[in-house]
Scaffold this active site. Sequence first.
Site, PDB file in Angstrom:
ATOM      1  N   CYS A 152      -5.403   2.527  -5.177  1.00  0.00           N
ATOM      2  CA  CYS A 152      -5.004   3.051  -3.879  1.00  0.00           C
ATOM      3  C   CYS A 152      -6.078   4.008  -3.399  1.00  0.00           C
ATOM      4  O   CYS A 152      -6.237   5.088  -3.971  1.00  0.00           O
ATOM      5  CB  CYS A 152      -3.660   3.771  -3.990  1.00  0.00           C
ATOM      6  SG  CYS A 152      -2.973   4.227  -2.377  1.00  0.00           S
ATOM      7  N   CYS A 156       0.833  -1.213   0.000  1.00  0.00           N
ATOM      8  CA  CYS A 156       0.000   0.000   0.000  1.00  0.00           C
ATOM      9  C   CYS A 156       0.862   1.256   0.000  1.00  0.00           C
ATOM     10  O   CYS A 156       1.058   1.905   1.023  1.00  0.00           O
ATOM     11  CB  CYS A 156      -0.959   0.025   1.181  1.00  0.00           C
ATOM     12  SG  CYS A 156      -2.216   1.301   1.000  1.00  0.00           S
TER      13      CYS A 156
END
Length: 409
Positions: free
Chosen positions: A352, A172
């Site tokens: 994201c 991430c």
Amino acid sequence: MVASPSPRNEPIAGRHRVAVVGGGSAGISVAARLRRAGVTGITLVEPSDSHWYQPLWTLVGGGQAPLRSTRRPEASVVPDGVRWIRRAARAVDPEARTLTLDTGSELAYEYLVMAPGLQLDWDGVPGLAGAMAHDRVCSNYAPEYAPRTWELIKGMRSGTAVFTHPATPLKCGGAPQKIAYLAADHWRRRKVLDHIRVVLVIPDPVLFKVPEWERVLERVARRYGIEVRLSSEMTAVDADRGEVVLTDRANGTAETVPYDLLHAVPPQSAPDWVKRSPLADPASPQGFVAADRHTLRHPRYPTVFTLGDVANLPTSKTGAAIRKQAPVVAANLIDAMAGRRPARRYDGYTSCPLVTARDRMVLAEFDYDLKPAPTFPLIDTFRERRDMWLFKRYALPQLYWRGMLTGRI
């Protein structure tokens, strides 16, 4: 079914048709899809008894979700009909098609799915490992530290807050800056932001690699008055003195910055045993597993497929990427077992969810070519939206537990 531990140094009986290494989102998703397709003889190798929904840890650190909501027992997510060996893999021989477990036992397989995730290299920055025991240092990258992030944020009224991003690939990639925005928005609402210096350390020459969202994040950073250090990284920490060393990657100059809050994201790499294995990609300094970028099959060992954080793919390591990779691996593995050429292709899709405020988010979706790849055609995901924040906080976790891990989506 949970397997009993095998005696040390004795082989685990029989050749397992499919061995899946790793019981995180990648391994469980593939195992579930294979079972739904009728594949039998699947063995999962995973030592942990906990399964974590890690994308929510940013909101745990931001005081918007309880840590307990991100954990479920591993046994509850292992698909029916999959044998779970609660051991850790320690070596792989892709020529002999065997895995060595932490007991010394060997497991023979016909096909292998590599999904052990990555490791957090707390020792990769001098002083960082020891600093995690100090009360001014936190990290949303581990469940034991994420709740401390919120304690530090809500208790801060003045001083310097430093948020770092490592120069290695990481899970991430947006998380290191999302918590900076959550913190800054909290301080703005409490009318103390003017008394806090917020420093965001980014190793790349841009804030985000996709221009369409880079422009959005630049505006967000300006709104909060965040001091963005591009092409920089944390290279040392002195927790006793409350100082962090930030080094400019372009010219090598270093600056010591005192901090009152440090949100540290450690360097990350493949697990050590993976780095030492023949499966590691020589082109990856961090030892991630080699894989064809489209079929996710190993280029040298056709019985091996890989996905998730451990795969050396030119895309961001996110849960959304895994959601697109899992059906490709499952379908191509079934093709390989049937003697067919793998036909499914992965285009590098990742996303994201970039939380920019305590009630706003933009959703960055893109492919290998860094081209936007939106999946919500009627929603403008290039601007900050409250409905997108609600989607991340409440919808995505349910889709994860009930859809992705069960092989339905």
